[in-house]
Design an enzyme around this catalytic site. Sequence first.
Site, PDB file in Angstrom:
ATOM      1  N   ASP A 133      69.952  12.392 -12.530  1.00  0.00           N
ATOM      2  CA  ASP A 133      69.600  11.352 -11.572  1.00  0.00           C
ATOM      3  C   ASP A 133      70.835  10.569 -11.138  1.00  0.00           C
ATOM      4  O   ASP A 133      71.383   9.798 -11.932  1.00  0.00           O
ATOM      5  CB  ASP A 133      68.585  10.428 -12.258  1.00  0.00           C
ATOM      6  CG  ASP A 133      68.144   9.280 -11.381  1.00  0.00           C
ATOM      7  OD1 ASP A 133      68.248   9.405 -10.144  1.00  0.00           O
ATOM      8  OD2 ASP A 133      67.693   8.260 -11.927  1.00  0.00           O
ATOM      9  N   ASP A 312      70.656   9.564  -3.835  1.00  0.00           N
ATOM     10  CA  ASP A 312      69.861   9.617  -5.066  1.00  0.00           C
ATOM     11  C   ASP A 312      69.176  10.970  -5.255  1.00  0.00           C
ATOM     12  O   ASP A 312      68.179  11.264  -4.599  1.00  0.00           O
ATOM     13  CB  ASP A 312      68.818   8.490  -5.026  1.00  0.00           C
ATOM     14  CG  ASP A 312      68.011   8.390  -6.314  1.00  0.00           C
ATOM     15  OD1 ASP A 312      68.362   9.057  -7.306  1.00  0.00           O
ATOM     16  OD2 ASP A 312      67.010   7.643  -6.321  1.00  0.00           O
TER      17      ASP A 312
END
Length: 423
Positions: A133, A312
């Site tokens: 992530d 992201d």
Amino acid sequence: MVPLKTLPLFYLVASAVALPKIPLSKRDDILASMKRNGVLSNINRLKMQIAKTQSKIQAGFAAIERNTGGVHPAAAGMPGAFVATGSNPPLEKLTSTSKRATAPEPLTDAEDSLWFGTIAVGTPPQSLTVDFDTGSSDTFLPAVGCDATCNGHTLYNPAASSTAVNTTDPFFLQFGAGNATGFVFTDTVTISGLTASAQAVGASNHYSVDFEIDEFPPDGLVGLAFPALAVFERNPLFSTLVAQGTVPPVFGVKLAETGSELFLGGVDTALFTGAFRNVSLIEEDFYALNLQALDVGNRAVATATGVTAIVDTGTTLLIGDEQGVEILYSSIPGAKDASAIIGPGFFTVPCNRIPTVGITLGNQIFNVAPAIFNLGLLEGNDCVGGVVSLAGVPFWVLGDIFLRNFYTVFDQGNARVGFATPR
Ligand SMILES: *[C@@H]1O[C@H](CO)[C@@H](O)[C@H](O)[C@H]1NC(C)=O
Ligand SMILES: *[C@@H]1O[C@H](CO)[C@@H](O)[C@H](O)[C@H]1NC(C)=O
Ligand SMILES: *[C@@H]1O[C@H](CO)[C@@H](O)[C@H](O)[C@H]1NC(C)=O
């Protein structure tokens, strides 16, 4: 493989042990599945993910303030502003429900869109899968002693690791509907042959719904952003590898339906063509860029001032603020407001004229291919667009819908992100 002559010596030593390539898997591809089974069958999952992204980023802003004493520009309640370059008609609101492609499915029919790979933790090594992530900076795992919320996951057992140390610091991580809690340990973590010593690892004794096995197929999560974003106030895994001289401070990511990969310490030249188009980071916490304009068909439909875009890998859609997203869709002929059918923030575009939507960063337009932008048929000739708005969110999030169009380099050493054409 990166040409050897361009690599620093310490990298050659590391790659003699193993190639720092981590193949990424998806248990199921939420975007492909939407096109196959109809949009509404997956929409609840997407909504949950959007909420998760929102609270993850708010938690990041709080961590930045704690760690640096500074306030992220996008957190300061100054959302920036968009100015439309044309005058656009108000959007028609979709209200019909008669011709829907599919019916909504219950939330329990879980699908995910998390990119995950494998790490080894402890001595001797314990193998767990993790979501990578770039929108957060902590590493946490479900641990032995966790309550029923961790059922189905492989558990990290610090008691079985001779290198595990309990720091006794408790942690609390908020993610959408869920939170993970436990104690921070330090332990040896090996990722694709690269070893980090005394890495901070959250050993979770509670996972809530976002991380339960039906919702979250990998066991844990590895945050790949900067130390300033770390809720644990300790170095993220990648920063530890860099600090211990294992890899240069750069990694490459390919996200696609197949062949996804995380490449640590460089870029995998087999996976892109041409040069990177680089964009400087405005801060070193998130991978945060200055969003300059929104484009349709390679023309700016809105110019932006003071708008932050966060890169992201942990988010599926391209998420924006209400003002910018409204201008974007009102610039697309035939676009409609689908909030009454799908939920707030969703819009449709004509299926037979899917536009090329782009984001201007660093004075260059980065386009989203129409086939990727199109989330699938809602009804009639109305297809759902991959850009959604989120009320009260003063930043943009460049998730999967954006990243699938590029091979992306996250260059911490030069404080920039670059995008090349994938192959
Ligand atoms: C880690 O330390 C905390 C605080 O002392 C303690 O409550 C917890 O049980 C410890 N965890 C393990 C797995 O030993
Ligand atoms: C954390 O999540 C649990 C549900 O899983 C909830 O009961 C608890 O209130 C949450 N804690 C906070 C501080 O939000
Ligand atoms: C863009 O960034 C990549 C990766 O850091 C680097 O290899 C390349 O030389 C950069 N290009 C320019 C024009 O600076």
